[in-house]
Design a protein around this motif. Structure first.
Motif, short mmCIF file in Angstrom:
data_model
loop_
_atom_site.label_atom_id
_atom_site.label_comp_id
_atom_site.label_asym_id
_atom_site.label_seq_id
_atom_site.Cartn_x
_atom_site.Cartn_y
_atom_site.Cartn_z
N LEU A 37 9.96 -3.51 113.87
CA LEU A 37 8.56 -3.10 113.76
C LEU A 37 7.67 -4.00 114.60
CD1 LEU A 37 8.41 -2.40 109.90
CD2 LEU A 37 8.25 -0.71 111.74
N LEU A 38 8.00 -5.30 114.66
CA LEU A 38 7.22 -6.22 115.49
C LEU A 38 7.39 -5.90 116.97
CD1 LEU A 38 7.82 -9.60 113.63
CD2 LEU A 38 5.66 -8.35 113.81
N ARG A 39 8.62 -5.59 117.38
CA ARG A 39 8.85 -5.25 118.80
C ARG A 39 8.09 -3.98 119.18
NH1 ARG A 39 14.13 -7.07 117.51
NH2 ARG A 39 14.85 -4.94 117.14
N ASN A 40 7.94 -3.06 118.23
CA ASN A 40 7.13 -1.86 118.50
C ASN A 40 5.67 -2.21 118.79
OD1 ASN A 40 9.29 -0.11 118.20
ND2 ASN A 40 8.89 0.29 116.03
N LYS A 41 5.27 -3.39 118.36
CA LYS A 41 3.91 -3.88 118.62
C LYS A 41 3.89 -4.90 119.76
CE LYS A 41 1.87 -1.59 115.32
NZ LYS A 41 0.84 -0.57 115.60
N ASP A 42 4.96 -4.91 120.56
CA ASP A 42 5.10 -5.84 121.68
C ASP A 42 5.08 -7.30 121.23
OD1 ASP A 42 5.23 -3.77 123.56
OD2 ASP A 42 3.05 -3.64 123.68
N VAL A 43 5.62 -7.55 120.05
CA VAL A 43 5.76 -8.91 119.54
C VAL A 43 7.25 -9.20 119.43
CG1 VAL A 43 5.32 -10.49 117.63
CG2 VAL A 43 3.60 -8.79 118.25
#
Length: 220
Positions: free
Chosen positions: A121-127
């Protein structure tokens, strides 16, 4: 031939009614859908499909079922609009899963969320690193809202953020890729005041070579 014609007419009726009802109900964007609206869409589609393929269900019964389901959905959405308690009951509430840079294990467990899910979910937010996050909130529709930490600019990235301990389990393959050993990790953790690997829930190697350490909480 008659069977094909009857099926075609039933399909046409089901398609038209379903299109009209989804136009009435489909006011929310896909990204704003809650679990309730998602289930409503599936239920309407199932009723329309059953009406088409099952001859023991009359067209009138199928249309009645779809219309009644749509009406009940509108009633529920109206109640949700007018009552905050009904809205919480139907849609749920946002849940803080990272607070002031710390992963909240109880909140994760109550939402049946593991660290792999959170990382995705964080990677989906570019994190790409949990260490970058100040607050993360899991919304009722399953989306993650992220507030990043304010960080000074860095000149060079030494490492790609890498998970070393996930859900309390050592990720040995990641250590091997980094050409690091368990003893090296234990030594680094002792520098952070952690005496045992069993005392931590999540550990991530940061871009600058430091460790992001989230200590284990008592979930019982």
């Amino acid at each position: 031939m008659e069977s094909v014609l009857v099926t075609s007419l039933r399909t046409l009726v089901g398609f038209v009614v379903l299109l009209m009802l989804t136009r009435i109900l489909g006011k929310k964007q896909i990204s704003q859908m809650t679990f309730f609206t998602y289930i409503t869409g599936i239920a309407l589609g199932n009723i329309a499909g059953d009406m088409v393929v099952h001859r023991d269900i009359t067209v009138l019964d199928g249309v009645t079922g779809m219309v009644l389901w749509a009406v009940l959905t509108l009633v529920v959405e109206f109640a949700s609009l007018k009552s905050s308690k009904a809205r919480v009951l139907l849609d749920g509430e946002p849940t803080i899963v990272i607070k002031e840079g710390r992963v909240l294990e109880r909140a994760m467990a109550s939402n049946r969320l593991n660290m792999d899910d959170l990382s995705m979910l964080l990677r989906n937010k570019d994190v790409f690193s949990v260490g970058e996050v100040d607050y993360a909130i899991l919304e009722p529709n399953g989306e993650l809202s992220v507030l990043k930490k304010v960080k000074p600019p860095q000149n060079r990235r030494r490492f790609l953020p890498t998970e070393l301990i996930v859900d309390g389990q050592l990720v040995e393959r990641n250590l091997a890729k980094l050409h690091r050993t368990r003893e090296w990790l234990e030594s680094k953790l002792r520098q952070e005041g952690v005496e045992s690997l069993e005392d931590v829930f999540f550990v991530e190697l940061q871009e600058d070579g430091s460790l992001y350490v989230d200590r284990r909480e008592d979930l019982h």
